[in-house]
Design an enzyme around this catalytic site. Sequence first.
Site, mmCIF file in Angstrom:
data_model
loop_
_atom_site.group_PDB
_atom_site.id
_atom_site.type_symbol
_atom_site.label_atom_id
_atom_site.label_comp_id
_atom_site.label_asym_id
_atom_site.label_seq_id
_atom_site.Cartn_x
_atom_site.Cartn_y
_atom_site.Cartn_z
ATOM 1 N N ARG A 50 0.847 -1.205 0.000
ATOM 2 C CA ARG A 50 0.000 0.000 0.000
ATOM 3 C C ARG A 50 0.880 1.251 0.000
ATOM 4 N NH1 ARG A 50 -2.028 1.580 4.701
ATOM 5 N NH2 ARG A 50 -2.768 -0.477 5.316
ATOM 6 N N TYR A 102 -14.480 17.426 -16.622
ATOM 7 C CA TYR A 102 -15.000 16.052 -16.673
ATOM 8 C C TYR A 102 -16.124 15.931 -15.620
ATOM 9 C CZ TYR A 102 -15.275 11.169 -15.328
ATOM 10 O OH TYR A 102 -15.752 9.928 -14.987
ATOM 11 N N ASP A 173 -5.489 19.228 -14.753
ATOM 12 C CA ASP A 173 -5.789 17.882 -15.242
ATOM 13 C C ASP A 173 -5.354 17.849 -16.706
ATOM 14 O OD1 ASP A 173 -6.958 15.638 -16.417
ATOM 15 O OD2 ASP A 173 -8.691 15.667 -15.083
ATOM 16 N N LYS A 198 -6.644 6.795 -19.846
ATOM 17 C CA LYS A 198 -6.810 7.366 -21.189
ATOM 18 C C LYS A 198 -5.517 7.193 -21.992
ATOM 19 C CE LYS A 198 -10.607 8.591 -19.098
ATOM 20 N NZ LYS A 198 -11.715 7.664 -19.011
#
Length: 382
Positions: A50, A102, A173, A198
Site C-alpha cells: 500500500r 469532466y 488535469d 486514457k
Amino acid sequence: MERGINTRCLHLEETEGKTDNYGALTFPIYQTATYAHPAVGQSTGYDYSRLQNPTREHLEKVVASLEGGIDALALSTGIAAITLMMELFKPGDHLIVESDLYGGSIRLFNNVSEKNGIEFSRVACSNEDVESHVKDNTKAIYIETPTNPMMNVTDIGALAGIAKKHGLLLIVDNTFLSPYFQNPLKLGADIVIHSGTKYLGGHNDTLAGFIVTNNEEISEKLRFLIKTTGAGLSPFDSFLLERGIKTLGIRMERAQENAFALAEWLKKQDVVTKVIYPGLPEHPGHEIMKKQARGFGAMITFDLDTKEHAIALLEKVRMIKFAESLGGVETLITYPTTQTHADVPVEIREKNGITDSTLRLSVGIEDSKDLIAELEVVFKCI
Ligand SMILES: Cc1ncc(COP(=O)(O)O)c(C=O)c1O
C-alpha cells in the site's frame, strides 16, 4: 541535456547499466502484498505494497520524468487521484475550479468535497477574470485545458502568474493532451493530474490515475496520504500502464493526424452544425495551444442539428464504439448528456454549452479513411 520524450517513454535513465532482474528489458511485476525484513529496524526499502511496490514505483518514476516532476503517484483511477489531491485541503478552504470539467470531477466536488467543507467558485477560466474570484480563503485553482468536453483552452502560464501572486496552487488535469503534448509543471503549475486510463494506458483495458508534482512539500503530503487512504495502483496494472506508455508518442501522433482529417471532414457535413477541435485555426484557443503545447490532441466535440440525429448516429455506428472513455487506440464516441456529464446539474451543462445534440469523439489510430467511411454511411441513413 534532457532526453526526448519518446526516449523517456521507453527508458528510465537512473536504472540503466544495472543488471538486476536478470537483465530483463521489462520491469517485473512484483505481485506481493508485503516484504520480509532482514532484521529488526531494517528494511529492503519496501515494507507493504500500500505504501510502495517496486513495479508501481518504476512506473511512477517514468511518469514523473514525462511530466518533468520530482514525484508521481500512481493510483487506481483518475478519480482516485483527484480524490487524494483534494485531501490536501481542509474545511473552510476555497477553490476556483474551471466550470467545464469532466463530469466525474464536478460530481466529486459537488457531492463529496462540499460535504467535507470545501467551497468552490466555478469559473470559465478561458474567458472570465479568474483573479476577481480570489478570496481570503482561496487555496488553489483547478483546471483542465482543453476542457472536457467543450475543448476550452486556458493560458496555463498566465494563470500560474495569478496563482503565484496570491500564493495559490495551480492544479491542471492534463488527461486530454497527455505529457506527450503538454507539460503544465514546466509552465508554472504545481500539480498535474492524469486519468491514466486514457492516453497513458492507451488501450482501453486498464484504469489508472496519476498525481505529479515538482514541489517537495506537496510530494511528502501526498506520500502520507496514499499510505493512509490506500488507493495505490496494483502491480499488474502498473505493468500494463508502463507497457502502454512505451508507445505513447506514436499513438498520440497518429491519433492527432486522424483527428485533423476527421475535424476537416465533419465541418463539411450538412447535419453537423459545430466542430470544436483546437487544431482548427478558427478555434479560439488555437494560438494559445500553439504556444503552450506541442500538439492539439485527438479529442473532437461536435454538434448535430437535432437530438434525434445524435441518438441515431450513436445507435448506428459499429466499428466506432458508442462508449464512455477516451484516449485509447480504438475510436470511441460519447454522449456527454447521458454518459460522462449525466450527473452534472442541467444549469451547469447548459452554461457550458453541452446540449442533447453534442457528441464527443475520441479519435483512435485506425485508418482515417475507414473512420470517415463509417461516418459517411451513418450520416446517409440518419
Ligand atoms: C479529464 C478527465 N479527468 C479525469 C477522469 C477520471 O478518470 P478515471 O475514469 O480513470 O477515474 C476522466 C475520465 O473520463 C477525464 O476525462
